[in-house]
Design a protein around this motif. Sequence first.
Motif, PDB file in Angstrom:
ATOM      1  N   PHE B 204       0.681  -1.676  -0.265  1.00  0.00           N
ATOM      2  CA  PHE B 204      -0.045   0.444   0.346  1.00  0.00           C
ATOM      3  C   PHE B 204       0.527   1.426   0.025  1.00  0.00           C
ATOM      4  CE2 PHE B 204      -3.002  -2.741   2.383  1.00  0.00           C
ATOM      5  CZ  PHE B 204      -3.538  -3.553   1.223  1.00  0.00           C
ATOM      6  N   HIS B 205       2.493   1.126  -0.077  1.00  0.00           N
ATOM      7  CA  HIS B 205       2.815   2.476   0.498  1.00  0.00           C
ATOM      8  C   HIS B 205       1.973   3.632   0.939  1.00  0.00           C
ATOM      9  CE1 HIS B 205       6.313   0.271  -1.776  1.00  0.00           C
ATOM     10  NE2 HIS B 205       4.889  -0.146  -2.856  1.00  0.00           N
ATOM     11  N   HIS B 206       2.084   4.312   0.664  1.00  0.00           N
ATOM     12  CA  HIS B 206       2.061   6.138   1.158  1.00  0.00           C
ATOM     13  C   HIS B 206       0.141   6.092   0.390  1.00  0.00           C
ATOM     14  CE1 HIS B 206       5.439   7.310   3.529  1.00  0.00           C
ATOM     15  NE2 HIS B 206       6.065   6.552   2.696  1.00  0.00           N
ATOM     16  N   GLY B 207      -0.740   5.087   0.017  1.00  0.00           N
ATOM     17  CA  GLY B 207      -1.462   5.426  -0.909  1.00  0.00           C
ATOM     18  C   GLY B 207      -2.676   5.025   0.483  1.00  0.00           C
ATOM     19  N   GLN B 208      -3.349   5.868   0.652  1.00  0.00           N
ATOM     20  CA  GLN B 208      -4.021   5.098   1.810  1.00  0.00           C
ATOM     21  C   GLN B 208      -4.858   5.414   1.868  1.00  0.00           C
ATOM     22  OE1 GLN B 208      -3.671   5.710   5.478  1.00  0.00           O
ATOM     23  NE2 GLN B 208      -1.851   7.062   5.401  1.00  0.00           N
ATOM     24  N   TRP B 209      -5.843   5.031   0.282  1.00  0.00           N
ATOM     25  CA  TRP B 209      -7.265   5.620  -0.710  1.00  0.00           C
ATOM     26  C   TRP B 209      -6.957   3.730  -0.400  1.00  0.00           C
ATOM     27  CZ3 TRP B 209      -7.174   3.573  -5.787  1.00  0.00           C
ATOM     28  CH2 TRP B 209      -8.236   3.476  -6.573  1.00  0.00           C
ATOM     29  N   LEU B 210      -5.351   3.116  -1.397  1.00  0.00           N
ATOM     30  CA  LEU B 210      -5.698   1.498  -1.256  1.00  0.00           C
ATOM     31  C   LEU B 210      -5.672   1.053  -0.668  1.00  0.00           C
ATOM     32  CD1 LEU B 210      -2.381   1.421  -3.686  1.00  0.00           C
ATOM     33  CD2 LEU B 210      -4.139   1.505  -4.352  1.00  0.00           C
ATOM     34  N   GLN B 211      -5.744   1.375   0.507  1.00  0.00           N
ATOM     35  CA  GLN B 211      -5.883  -0.044   2.221  1.00  0.00           C
ATOM     36  C   GLN B 211      -7.079   0.232   2.575  1.00  0.00           C
ATOM     37  OE1 GLN B 211      -2.259   1.482   4.195  1.00  0.00           O
ATOM     38  NE2 GLN B 211      -3.639   2.833   5.894  1.00  0.00           N
ATOM     39  N   THR B 212      -7.957  -0.721   3.412  1.00  0.00           N
ATOM     40  CA  THR B 212      -9.021  -0.806   3.657  1.00  0.00           C
ATOM     41  C   THR B 212      -9.523  -0.398   4.884  1.00  0.00           C
ATOM     42  OG1 THR B 212      -9.315  -3.008   2.337  1.00  0.00           O
ATOM     43  CG2 THR B 212     -10.675  -2.223   4.108  1.00  0.00           C
ATOM     44  N   THR B 213      -8.374   0.347   5.505  1.00  0.00           N
ATOM     45  CA  THR B 213      -8.686   0.893   6.631  1.00  0.00           C
ATOM     46  C   THR B 213      -7.905   2.445   6.631  1.00  0.00           C
ATOM     47  OG1 THR B 213      -6.281  -0.178   7.705  1.00  0.00           O
ATOM     48  CG2 THR B 213      -8.359  -1.211   7.899  1.00  0.00           C
ATOM     49  N   THR B 214      -7.858   3.075   7.852  1.00  0.00           N
ATOM     50  CA  THR B 214      -7.636   4.768   8.051  1.00  0.00           C
ATOM     51  C   THR B 214      -5.928   4.622   7.833  1.00  0.00           C
ATOM     52  OG1 THR B 214      -8.296   5.066  10.076  1.00  0.00           O
ATOM     53  CG2 THR B 214      -9.854   5.155   8.584  1.00  0.00           C
ATOM     54  N   SER B 215      -5.845   3.403   8.907  1.00  0.00           N
ATOM     55  CA  SER B 215      -4.325   3.316   9.321  1.00  0.00           C
ATOM     56  C   SER B 215      -3.341   2.329   9.166  1.00  0.00           C
ATOM     57  CB  SER B 215      -4.038   4.029  10.740  1.00  0.00           C
ATOM     58  OG  SER B 215      -4.615   2.958  11.390  1.00  0.00           O
ATOM     59  N   ARG B 216      -2.347   2.301   8.984  1.00  0.00           N
ATOM     60  CA  ARG B 216      -1.812   1.319   8.988  1.00  0.00           C
ATOM     61  C   ARG B 216      -1.331   0.092  10.463  1.00  0.00           C
ATOM     62  NH1 ARG B 216       2.776   2.020   4.915  1.00  0.00           N
ATOM     63  NH2 ARG B 216       4.493   1.104   5.795  1.00  0.00           N
ATOM     64  N   PRO B 217      -0.805  -0.836  10.122  1.00  0.00           N
ATOM     65  CA  PRO B 217      -1.078  -1.791  11.638  1.00  0.00           C
ATOM     66  C   PRO B 217       0.436  -1.195  12.407  1.00  0.00           C
ATOM     67  CG  PRO B 217      -0.759  -3.437  10.008  1.00  0.00           C
ATOM     68  CD  PRO B 217      -0.928  -1.976   9.101  1.00  0.00           C
ATOM     69  N   GLU B 218       0.553  -1.412  13.561  1.00  0.00           N
ATOM     70  CA  GLU B 218       1.945  -0.540  13.865  1.00  0.00           C
ATOM     71  C   GLU B 218       2.780  -0.815  14.219  1.00  0.00           C
ATOM     72  OE1 GLU B 218      -0.142   2.082  16.310  1.00  0.00           O
ATOM     73  OE2 GLU B 218       1.810   3.177  16.925  1.00  0.00           O
ATOM     74  N   MET B 219       2.759  -1.857  13.556  1.00  0.00           N
ATOM     75  CA  MET B 219       4.120  -2.292  13.555  1.00  0.00           C
ATOM     76  C   MET B 219       5.049  -2.142  12.453  1.00  0.00           C
ATOM     77  SD  MET B 219       2.918  -6.282  11.884  1.00  0.00           S
ATOM     78  CE  MET B 219       4.511  -7.376  11.518  1.00  0.00           C
ATOM     79  N   THR B 220       4.169  -1.386  11.209  1.00  0.00           N
ATOM     80  CA  THR B 220       4.715  -1.110  10.190  1.00  0.00           C
ATOM     81  C   THR B 220       3.869   0.735   9.783  1.00  0.00           C
ATOM     82  OG1 THR B 220       5.406  -1.236   7.530  1.00  0.00           O
ATOM     83  CG2 THR B 220       3.051  -1.295   8.617  1.00  0.00           C
TER      84      THR B 220
END
Lengths: 158, 433
Positions: B204-220
């Motif tokens: 997903f890189h920096h494309g927030q639109w590509l990921q389902t959720t609002t934020s990345r998992p904390e580990m990454t």
Amino acid sequence: MPIMSKISVLMLAALTLLGVSLAGAAGDVAVVVRADTPVDDISFADVRKLFMGDRQYWNSSLRITVLIYAPGARERDVMLKTVYAMTEAQFQRYWISKIFRLEASTGPKIVYSSTMAAELVAAVPGAVAFMDSAIVPKSLKILKIDSRSPGDKGYSLH
Amino acid sequence: MFRFKVSWKLWPVWAATVLLGTPPAVYSQSPDSNQTELIQSLREKIDQLERRMAQMEELLDARTAARAKPEIKPDTLREPIAPMGGPAHPMGTEVRPSELSTYPSLKIAGFGDLNFATTDVRGSRSGFNEGQFVLHLNSNLASKVTFLGELSLSARTDAGTGTPPATGFNVEVERSIVRFEQNDNFKISFGRYHTPINYWNTEFHHGQWLQTTTSRPEMTQFGGRFIPVHFVGALVEGAVPARGLNLNYNIGVGNGRGAIISRSGDFGDNNNNRAWLVSVFAKPDHPFGLQVGASLYRDKITPTTGLNAREWIRSGHIVWRKENPEFIAEFANITHETVGARPATFNSQAWYVQAAYRLPGVAALWKPYYRFEYIHIPKSDPIFQGVPSLAGSVVGLRYDISSFAALKLEYRRQRRPDQQRLNGIFGQTSFTF
């Protein structure tokens, strides 16, 4: 005049019916390439890799150029349903995401008619496209899929 | 037959009618919404025709340049069956025939997001915040040479302070990669990457639109210290069929973590000891949609504290790359072996499981999701001092407002040792352009 009008109406009706019947008789969808492309028979899994951009070279010196119909074409609907297993929106996002990840340097080229598809496949080395098997020009090569040609029992793209 | 006779004796009346009567009639047709739509529609039509004309000309050029004249009988082929235009995106599939051999072929696209957050943590303030404004540049430099750049602009908390005043945004070169391709089996690239040892990081890189959720998992998380998010160096990658397993590999060598361990060694390696990584994942033909992978990463870290440590990262992921359902699970174990008079070994683990489901039929624009994540870090690990453990869940709903924009709303609950429990509502609109 009335007779001519009736004839005109009858001819129009006949042409319309003919058109409808031809459209309804749309056959299998063929995967077509240039005649000099070094492949004749591929698996359905390989078709999927080609059109999903997971395989991008026929060999080291020949890059694959994927041609895809614009929305609204039957060939595109068949491709989305059978090969991609995606909706139109998912297909759009798939390619944006793939290029964003640098898994592909460019997306498929859009074609707007079978004439355009045939001309580009013939003109661009390594090009591959979906076309209605009934209208593929003789100059292009139809790939067998899992050793089956369009029209054969068990052919997967229709 | 009725004839209308104009009496020229009445010309002053006619003149007055023309002069006084016409303007109101004209003014009464002042642009209203219908007229604006009509003009817009006509403009679009003209644009479409112009585009089509250009494509026809380009096609003609392509045919002229073709080595072999194709044997085509146009009368046997169908006329255009699809409208011009349709959904198009700079990184999508709208490509003109002339672009087949034009170098360099720069394309610019982007991602953006705007967020809202409110939590019950004491001292926190609710409100909106600008997410990242991301520009994505992609250019083919030759038939087998590609450049990719990713720039981000992030709002600063210290904007306007200091002398000279700090700017409102930080600009970061997130990725800058030039890649040479031999074929599908072998590609080599150089640059700044998102480290390919973590699925989310490279999907997903920096494309927030590509990921389902609002934020990345904390580990990454970007700016986080658990996983080295960036990697500066060289990468060899490729794919082999492997009897339908479709094995993909990445082998990389680079600078590894910098003195600030959340940063990659952009300016150089701070300890003259290269990091290396090996990553393998399979995308089998059957079942279509499955991806399974594992990675190994090794580095020697020299943080600002002066303590040296060897770092091993072992990670794995299993993903169902569809939306009904969508499933992502990742695990990483990080081992730190301190070097010195009292060598010691510390192991930290992080994992998450995310599931989502795009609803069928008329509700297909809606996608509910859930994620659980967990991080365990020994308090005694000197490299991860200050990085807290975590257990948390997010449950939310994504609504795709268009093909290129989405609204997301989620509830987040997190628990960290020695900290107040967090309950929060987070909203986001994210898009690509």
